[in-house]
Design an enzyme around this catalytic site. Structure first.
Site, PDB file in Angstrom:
ATOM      1  N   GLU A   1      33.855  -8.705  32.843  1.00 39.89           N
ATOM      2  CA  GLU A   1      35.062  -9.256  33.471  1.00 39.89           C
ATOM      3  C   GLU A   1      34.802 -10.630  34.111  1.00 39.89           C
ATOM      4  OE1 GLU A   1      37.643  -6.511  35.824  1.00 39.89           O
ATOM      5  OE2 GLU A   1      37.642  -8.154  37.255  1.00 39.89           O
TER       6      GLU A   1
ATOM      7  N   SER B   1      34.261  -5.532  39.772  1.00 38.16           N
ATOM      8  CA  SER B   1      33.955  -4.749  38.565  1.00 38.16           C
ATOM      9  C   SER B   1      33.320  -5.681  37.541  1.00 38.16           C
ATOM     10  CB  SER B   1      35.236  -4.170  37.961  1.00 38.16           C
ATOM     11  OG  SER B   1      35.830  -3.311  38.899  1.00 38.16           O
TER      12      SER B   1
ATOM     13  N   ARG C   1      44.131  -7.923  32.369  1.00 39.23           N
ATOM     14  CA  ARG C   1      43.045  -8.849  32.753  1.00 39.23           C
ATOM     15  C   ARG C   1      43.041 -10.139  31.925  1.00 39.23           C
ATOM     16  NH1 ARG C   1      43.568  -5.997  36.034  1.00 39.23           N
ATOM     17  NH2 ARG C   1      42.115  -4.733  37.216  1.00 39.23           N
TER      18      ARG C   1
END
Ligand SMILES: Cc1cc2nc3c(=O)[nH]c(=O)nc-3n(C[C@H](O)[C@H](O)[C@H](O)COP(=O)(O)OP(=O)(O)OC[C@H]3O[C@@H](n4cnc5c(N)ncnc54)[C@H](O)[C@@H]3O)c2cc1C
Length: 350
Positions: free
Chosen positions: A344, A243, A166
């Site tokens: 995130e 998410s 990520r």
């Protein structure tokens, strides 16, 4: 370049939250991107680069400067292959899932598990988009970007992007420096689909013949829809930024501590081969075991009824309410499990 003023940002995000952009430009070419950057520099305006708005929490007060939406189109396949790979140059403004569909139809493997992820091609290198055992870092050959530090268009090879889970240089060390204009992917012609995740394997259980790329793409979209992770008109669970927390990567010591805490509650930390390999643990499990089950809600903001990791706008939510829920979850998880969850999505104007 069409310059607009006081443009509401909420409809340009999947969360449907956020105030207006003081100035707004949708750039369909490199020239328009450069013109918009010059405008922002001349007026000393803060610049925010927008893709499909699927990974954002925009402040209720909006953005005080220029929002530059990258809408450069085009999917170009190189003639012939290079080192056994088929090369695609894709404009940063192309919807990601349209490119995946194109690649699958061309029988090229490498992105099929990333089907159904919303947003634009240009954003995929930013957080090294990943799902169901694939990440774009495995297929990105290079990235063409406008380097705002030196005012020139540059090509960055895969290694220069510094990809990790990520993350990349675009959302860490060089955040705000590059505007991605085009991404080049190297895919495997005639390759087999990547079937690593338990959900996917389960989907195809009992089949005599292995699934092809198109069937894998459909399976991923089906599984995502069941989890509210596919944008479906009318599904309130997909009014989110996906998410909300990353799966934490723990040290050996932290992992031991977590196991002890779980054992004291007669619980076992679930183990997934794909997560274990990188000593990652499931953020969804931590959230659910901290009192925030699916469907949990406070007024306009809640947790998806299909997935514990998605904070959803149940209608009329504000960024302030989303942040309050984020804080509440982070605090409780840390208290109970000693792990700090990292969000995130990108916070804009916050
Ligand atoms: C229902 C749902 C499911 C999701 N599932 C997944 C998933 O499985 N895996 C996953 O990794 N993500 C997932 N996401 C998150 C999101 O879709 C991805 O992060 C996506 O790549 C964001 O793309 P975007 O174009 O919408 O970017 P935006 O949200 O518009 O922007 C995100 C960040 O990228 C920057 N950015 C965007 N375009 C450019 C550009 N051209 N140049 C430079 N910077 C740029 C922005 O400035 C911002 O910092 C999901 C989101 C939703 C809503």
């Amino acid at each position: 370049m069409l310059l607009q003023e006081n443009v509401p940002l909420a409809p340009l995000t999947t969360f449907l939250i956020g105030g207006p952009a003081r100035f707004f430009v949708e750039a369909k070419s490199v020239g328009e991107v450069q013109e918009a950057v010059t405008f922002a520099n001349t007026k000393e305006l803060p610049l925010f680069v927008l893709g499909g708005g699927s990974n954002l929490v925009v402040a209720d007060s909006g953005w005080p400067g220029l929002v530059l939406k990258i809408a450069i189109p085009g999917i170009d396949r190189h003639p012939g292959d290079r080192d056994g790979k088929t090369i695609f140059d894709v404009g940063a403004g192309e919807p990601w899932d349209r490119f995946v569909s194109h690649a699958v139809a061309a029988q090229c493997a490498g992105v099929e598990c990333l089907s159904g992820i919303p947003g634009s091609v240009g954003a995929t290198p930013v957080q090294n988009v990943g799902a169901y055992g694939q990440e774009v870092s495995e297929t990105i050959d290079s990235v063409e970007a406008l380097d705002l530090k030196h005012g020139q268009v540059r090509e960055l090879c895969n290694e220069a992007c510094g990809f990790f889970y990520r993350s990349s240089i675009f959302n860490t060390s060089e955040r705000g420096r590059f505007i991605i204009l085009r991404v080049t992917y190297a895919l495997t012609p005639g390759g087999e689909p990547h079937l690593e995740y338990a959900d996917l394997k389960r989907h195809f259980e009992g089949r005599e013949t292995p699934p092809n790329l198109a069937e894998t793409r459909e399976a991923v979209r089906h599984i995502r829809a069941r989890k509210g992770m596919l944008i479906v008109e009318g599904d309130p669970d997909s009014r989110s930024a996906g998410s909300f927390f990353k799966n934490p990567v723990l040290s050996e010591q932290q992992h031991e501590d977590l196991k002890k805490r779980a054992a004291a509650k007669n619980l076992t930390i679930p183990s997934y081969p794909a997560l274990d390999r990188n000593r990652k643990i499931s953020a969804a499990w931590l959230v659910e075991h901290s009192g925030f089950s699916r469907g949990y809600g406070v007024g306009h903001v809640g947790i998806s009824t299909k997935h514990a990791l998605a904070i959803v706008n149940r209608g009329g939510a504000t960024a302030t309410e989303v942040l309050a829920m984020k804080d509440q979850i982070q605090q409780r998880v840390e208290e109970l499990w000693g792990v700090r969850l990292e969000p995130e999505p990108v916070f804009v104007g916050i």
